[in-house]
Design an enzyme around this catalytic site. Structure first.
Site, PDB file in Angstrom:
ATOM      1  CG  HIS A  16      -1.752  -1.044   1.237  1.00  0.00           C
ATOM      2  ND1 HIS A  16      -2.873  -1.741   1.006  1.00  0.00           N
ATOM      3  CD2 HIS A  16      -1.908  -2.452   2.570  1.00  0.00           C
ATOM      4  CE1 HIS A  16      -3.183  -2.332   1.396  1.00  0.00           C
ATOM      5  NE2 HIS A  16      -2.943  -3.420   1.957  1.00  0.00           N
TER       6      HIS A  16
HETATM    7  O1  RIB Z   1      -4.249  -0.423   5.420  1.00  0.00           O
HETATM    8  C1  RIB Z   1      -3.219  -0.115   4.858  1.00  0.00           C
HETATM    9  C2  RIB Z   1      -1.987   0.780   6.064  1.00  0.00           C
HETATM   10  O2  RIB Z   1      -1.995   0.561   7.082  1.00  0.00           O
HETATM   11  C3  RIB Z   1      -0.271   1.123   5.912  1.00  0.00           C
HETATM   12  O3  RIB Z   1      -0.446   2.426   6.233  1.00  0.00           O
HETATM   13  C4  RIB Z   1      -0.258   0.201   6.682  1.00  0.00           C
HETATM   14  O4  RIB Z   1       1.060   0.128   6.445  1.00  0.00           O
HETATM   15  C5  RIB Z   1      -0.965  -0.004   8.027  1.00  0.00           C
HETATM   16  O5  RIB Z   1      -0.217   1.175   8.357  1.00  0.00           O
END
Ligand code: RIB
Ligand code: CA
Length: 323
Positions: free
Chosen positions: A242
């Site tokens: 992500h």
């Molecule tokens: O939903 C994904 C996010 O939540 C990313 O930033 C992961 O590292 C967690 O922080």
């Protein structure tokens, strides 16, 4: 080449590690520092993890700043792998980098004010719960004038949530902070699950991280150990990284497309952390964000792999510092 001055606000976190290394290997961005927040794991461990990652990068010009240990209002929640705490030394070796004495919120405020004075606004890449950023904006509203944009990995609009059926983790972990940021008037670019789920990294991709020397091997270790795939959800092998989408967008925006919308977040009740985007102007509210809806999966994957590989080519420190 004009280098974008950025602060990465993170909660390392396996995908945070990929984003941080990608930024530190990329001369297009000038990383002013890492402001760290609790999220995936407790603050003590997100700080330790950030220091380990910066240590592996060789970028001793980049400092780590510890910030908020918990959300503004709601009860504390951690990520799916909360139990791992700090990255095991066997996966990511311990280094000699420690956090600055300066608090992360103070670092954000100081950097934004300096940027406003210099007429060179900064970008904040928010890849964890946005508590630090919200505190900076609430305690010192003038800070907004030094922030060009906030690129936020967070939210889910057409996709369902993954930490709960209705919410993405970063927003779920501190919805009040997200609401403050969304209402701040600072230009917001949002990388939601709708888009991050389109780019899935497989074990073959993780293997290619190993061209990136010790840093690349640490990423290989982390992604190989903490499986993020979900064939039941994605219908094919692989899992998202992500946070790296925020850095990739800064480096190569042509890999992404999106649209403006008024964006909001639910801060109370059962569906706390639910985010909505008014793509069709039903609320008669002016857009407050650009929501990135699509990514070139192959292009993004290739870019991340290529930038991680730079850690295996020596001399990174000079190149990435724009030397
Ligand atoms: O939903 C994904 C996010 O939540 C990313 O930033 C992961 O590292 C967690 O922080
Ligand atoms: Ca994160």
């Amino acid at each position: 080449m004009t280098r974008e001055k950025i602060i990465i606000d993170a909660d390392p976190g396996v995908d945070d590690a990929a984003a941080i290394l990608m930024a530190l290997a990329s001369p297009e961005v000038d990383v002013l520092g890492l402001s760290i927040v609790a999220g995936n794991v407790a603050l003590r461990d997100t700080v330790l993890n950030a220091c380990k990652i910066v240590g592996l990068s060789g970028r001793r010009d980049v400092s780590v700043y510890a910030g908020a240990a918990g959300p503004l209002v709601r009860d504390q929640v951690y990520g799916k792998y909360a139990r791992i705490g700090a990255f095991d030394d066997a996966l990511v070796r311990a280094g000699d980098i420690g956090a600055s004495e300066e608090h992360a919120v103070h670092f954000i405020v100081r950097s934004a004010r300096e940027a406003a004075k210099a007429g060179e606004k900064i970008t904040i890449c928010a890849i964890g719960p946005m508590t630090n950023i919200a505190l900076a904006l609430v305690q010192h509203p003038d800070v907004a004038s030094g922030i060009r944009q906030i690129v936020s990995m967070g939210g889910a609009f057409t996709a369902l949530g993954h930490r709960t059926p209705w919410a993405e983790f970063n927003i779920y972990a501190d919805p009040h902070a997200a609401e403050i940021v969304y209402r701040s008037g600072v230009p917001i670019i949002i990388m939601p699950l709708d888009m991050t789920f389109q780019a899935l990294f497989t074990s073959e991709h993780f293997e290619r991280f190993r061209a990136g020397g010790e840093a690349g091997n640490a990423l290989f270790n982390l992604f190989s150990t903490f499986d993020r795939s979900d064939v039941g959800r994605f219908g094919r092998p692989g899992g998202p990284i992500h946070d790296a989408t925020t850095i990739a967008w800064l480096i190569r925006p042509q890999l992404f497309s999106g649209r403006e919308a008024f964006v909001g977040v639910q801060v109370t009740g059962l569906t706390m952390g639910y985010t909505y985007a008014d793509f069709y102007g039903k609320m008669d509210r002016a857009p407050n964000a650009t929501v990135i809806t699509d990514v070139d999966e192959d292009g993004f994957i290739a870019l991340l792999i290529e930038r991680i590989a730079r850690f295996g080519q020596g001399g990174l420190g000079v190149a990435a510092q724009g030397g």
